[in-house]
Write an enzyme that holds these catalytic residues in place. Structure first.
Site, short mmCIF file in Angstrom:
data_model
loop_
_atom_site.label_atom_id
_atom_site.label_comp_id
_atom_site.label_asym_id
_atom_site.label_seq_id
_atom_site.Cartn_x
_atom_site.Cartn_y
_atom_site.Cartn_z
N LYS A 176 0.86 -1.19 0.00
CA LYS A 176 0.00 0.00 0.00
C LYS A 176 0.89 1.23 0.00
O LYS A 176 1.50 1.59 1.01
CB LYS A 176 -0.90 0.05 1.24
N GLY A 229 7.40 5.03 7.56
CA GLY A 229 6.59 6.25 7.68
C GLY A 229 6.87 6.94 8.99
O GLY A 229 7.93 6.75 9.60
N GLU A 251 10.38 1.28 9.87
CA GLU A 251 11.39 2.28 9.51
C GLU A 251 10.73 3.64 9.72
O GLU A 251 9.88 4.04 8.92
CB GLU A 251 11.80 2.13 8.03
N CYS A 290 14.16 10.99 5.43
CA CYS A 290 14.15 10.51 6.83
C CYS A 290 15.53 10.70 7.47
O CYS A 290 15.63 10.94 8.67
CB CYS A 290 13.74 9.05 6.88
N GLU A 393 10.67 15.99 14.35
CA GLU A 393 10.99 15.89 12.92
C GLU A 393 10.10 16.87 12.14
O GLU A 393 8.88 16.80 12.25
CB GLU A 393 10.73 14.46 12.45
P1 NAD Z 1 2.91 8.52 7.42
O1 NAD Z 1 3.20 7.79 8.66
O2 NAD Z 1 1.89 9.60 7.45
O3 NAD Z 1 2.41 7.51 6.28
C1 NAD Z 1 3.20 6.41 5.88
C2 NAD Z 1 2.27 5.36 5.32
O4 NAD Z 1 1.47 4.85 6.38
C3 NAD Z 1 1.30 5.86 4.26
O5 NAD Z 1 1.14 4.88 3.28
C4 NAD Z 1 0.01 6.04 5.05
O6 NAD Z 1 -1.15 5.94 4.25
C5 NAD Z 1 0.10 4.89 6.03
N1 NAD Z 1 -0.66 5.02 7.26
C6 NAD Z 1 -1.01 6.15 7.92
N2 NAD Z 1 -1.71 5.84 9.02
C7 NAD Z 1 -1.79 4.49 9.08
C8 NAD Z 1 -2.41 3.57 9.99
N3 NAD Z 1 -3.08 3.98 11.07
N4 NAD Z 1 -2.28 2.26 9.73
C9 NAD Z 1 -1.60 1.82 8.66
N5 NAD Z 1 -1.04 2.65 7.75
C10 NAD Z 1 -1.12 3.97 7.96
O7 NAD Z 1 4.31 9.02 6.87
P2 NAD Z 1 4.57 9.95 5.62
O8 NAD Z 1 4.14 11.32 6.02
O9 NAD Z 1 4.00 9.33 4.40
O10 NAD Z 1 6.15 9.86 5.49
C11 NAD Z 1 6.99 10.63 6.22
C12 NAD Z 1 7.59 9.86 7.37
O11 NAD Z 1 8.23 8.67 6.89
C13 NAD Z 1 8.66 10.62 8.10
O12 NAD Z 1 8.50 10.48 9.48
C14 NAD Z 1 9.94 9.95 7.64
O13 NAD Z 1 11.01 10.12 8.51
C15 NAD Z 1 9.52 8.54 7.50
N6 NAD Z 1 10.44 7.80 6.63
C16 NAD Z 1 11.34 6.93 7.20
C17 NAD Z 1 12.26 6.25 6.41
C18 NAD Z 1 13.28 5.31 7.00
O14 NAD Z 1 13.95 4.61 6.25
N7 NAD Z 1 13.43 5.24 8.30
C19 NAD Z 1 12.26 6.46 5.03
C20 NAD Z 1 11.34 7.34 4.48
C21 NAD Z 1 10.42 8.01 5.30
#
Ligand code: NAD
Length: 499
Positions: A176, A229, A251, A290, A393
């Site tokens: 997803k 995320g 992650e 990230c 962040e």
């Molecule tokens: P987010 O947490 O808002 O969303 C990430 C994903 O999770 C999306 O697909 C979203 O639809 C889904 N999601 C949201 N709520 C959910 C729930 N309750 N249950 C299941 N899925 C859910 O993050 P974002 O805003 O898309 O991305 C930014 C974040 O990602 C930042 O915090 C960044 O640091 C992190 N990130 C980490 C890495 C890493 O390798 N550690 C890499 C890239 C991004």
């Protein structure tokens, strides 16, 4: 792009409820594609397809050499479609075309790496059981049905870091992507099908996190959830997965320190390199990385010179639509992300930070767009650990500056975060470099560099930056169960019981 972006059991289709979502171009805020807005029922259908494909043995039973060959074909197709994919990623996530190309190259590398690794690791290891009549082996098997949930900043890359090892290990999956940037994942799933992956192995549901993502995380037929995320969503995913005792890999975010010692700046070349890389660390992809080096921790004696040059160069970064020639930095991914960045900068200024560069939306003439989600690269000097911009962040083009006088102080500041994803140390003193690197509580530490990673080296975080690792041998191990098979070649009664 069509609205038939849900892929289950080898077929493309609309959302079961018929809903769609516009995908916006962050450079002008206008829709440029439509995708299916799936829901929990679509997630159920995708899991059912992945479960049936796994249980049929069609992929877990495929010889490892064939699985590796398929991954290599995917890498070739990625190279073939490099420009198309880079363009898709640029329009969807707002990154420059060149960044999009680099992403595609890295993704192709990851597919090749896992193809090589799964072959090299072989079927398992023979264990010396201390007896000629026992044959004992430890073998690797796929975990089963994997759910993968990915963010919007590196859509293709993050999906591939999960899909390549999962497919190499013989799993089936449902991915997803972020609802904001689903397009390159749709394209990737089409490439997997073109490469010959059997129906039902790769499934995709486009749709929101709170419905599709949440259902995948809790679904009883899912064996493993791999999530990339934000921290808040990551905790929800872990909670949803807990009752089923699923394997969970997270992650999450980062608040990554970039520590600069004065001795790194003694020569003109050293100074120029450290400033240049600090700029790259903080502002690449508008800071929506990230592992962005969003906290500059610089030795007090060089602070003024360093920050002055950094701010001068930050103000010259050319903003604009990622597909335009000479543009160095694209927009933020969404209006929400733009407003969040503005709110953080306002809070820092209210708490006493000093604005050295940026701190506002650019004039429309600078980006040739009145409605794009642009924000100027921003340098905030004289920050301290009590400020929200130091602790939380931001995920925008904001670099904070803190200073230190001693090595201990530098290490303490760099480790003073609930996260622990990545960090860097800049110094001309090799012994100090090793000492400080050893003391940093972060999953990746760069010495005199920032941002490079290798597919053969693990990626992941200490602390609240996550659980588990992607890439490297551990990145494959996430998608494997380990089984000990003990074979008695001369079975006899043990007579433990006398009756
Ligand atoms: P987010 O947490 O808002 O969303 C990430 C994903 O999770 C999306 O697909 C979203 O639809 C889904 N999601 C949201 N709520 C959910 C729930 N309750 N249950 C299941 N899925 C859910 O993050 P974002 O805003 O898309 O991305 C930014 C974040 O990602 C930042 O915090 C960044 O640091 C992190 N990130 C980490 C890495 C890493 O390798 N550690 C890499 C890239 C991004």
């Amino acid at each position: 792009m069509t609205r038939t972006t849900i892929h289950t059991d080898g077929a493309w289709r609309d959302a079961l409820n018929g809903e769609t979502r516009d995908v916006l171009d962050p450079a002008d805020g206008r829709p440029f594609a439509v995708v299916a807005e799936g829901g929990a029922a679509d997630a159920d259908a995708a899991v059912a397809a992945a479960r049936a494909a796994f249980d049929s043995g069609v992929w877990p039973g495929t010889p490892v050499a064939e699985r590796a060959a398929l991954l290599r074909r995917v890498a070739e197709l990625l190279v073939r479609d490099r420009e198309e994919l880079a363009l898709l990623e640029s329009r969807d996530a707002g990154k420059t075309l060149e960044e999009g190309r680099v992403d595609v190259d890295c993704v192709a590398d990851a597919f090749r790496y896992f193809a090589d690794l799964v072959l090299a690791e072989g079927p398992g290891r023979v264990v010396d059981a201390g007896s000629d009549t026992v044959h004992s082996v430890v073998v690797h098997e796929p975990v089963g049905v994997c759910a993968m949930i990915t963010p919007w900043n590196y859509p293709l890359l993050q999906a591939s870091w999960k899909i390549a090892p999962a497919v190499a290990a013989g799993n089936t999956f449902v991915v997803k992507p972020s609802e904001i940037t689903p397009l390159s994942t749709v394209a990737l799933i089409a490439l997997l099908a073109e490469a010959g992956l059997p129906n039902g192995v790769a499934n995709l549901v486009t749709g929101p996190g709170h419905t599709v993502g949440a259902r995948l995380a809790e679904h009883p037929d899912v064996d493993l959830v791999s999530f990339t995320g934000g921290l808040t969503s990551g905790v929800k995913v872990a909670q949803a997965a807990a009752p089923g005792v699923k394997k969970v890999a997270l992650e999450l975010g980062g608040k990554n320190p970039n520590v600069v010692f004065a001795d790194a700046c003694e020569t003109e070349e050293g100074f120029d390199t450290a400033v240049d890389q600090a700029l790259n660390a903080a502002f690449m992809h508008s800071g929506q990385v990230c592992s962005a080096g969003s906290r500059l921790i610089v030795e007090e004696s060089v602070r003024e010179r360093f920050v002055a040059e950094l701010s001068r160069r930050a103000a010259r970064i050319k903003l604009g639509r990622g597909t335009e020639k000479d543009v160095e930095c694209g927009p933020l991914v969404s209006r929400a992300q733009l407003e969040r960045t503005e709110e953080y900068v306002a809070s820092a200024l209210a708490e006493g930070a000093v604005l050295r560069s940026g701190g506002r939306r650019p004039e429309p003439s600078a980006t040739r767009s009145a409605d794009g989600y642009f924000y100027e690269p921003t340098v905030l000097d004289r920050c301290n650990r009590r400020m929200r911009v130091i602790r939380e962040e931001i995920f925008g083009p904001v670099l904070t500056v803190e200073t230190f006088r001693t090595e201990d102080e530098a290490v303490a500041l760099a480790n003073d975060t609930e996260y622990g994803l990545a960090g860097a140390v800049w110094t001309a003193d090799a012994a100090r470099a090793r000492r400080v690197a050893g003391r940093l509580r972060h999953g990746t530490v760069w010495i005199n560099d920032f941002h490079p990673y290798l597919p053969q080296a693990e990626w992941g975080g200490f602390g609240k930056s996550g659980v588990g690792r992607e890439l490297g041998p551990s990145g494959l191990a996430e998608y494997r169960e380990t089984k000990h098979v003990y074979q008695n070649l001369a079975p006899r009664p043990v007579r433990w019981f006398s009756g």
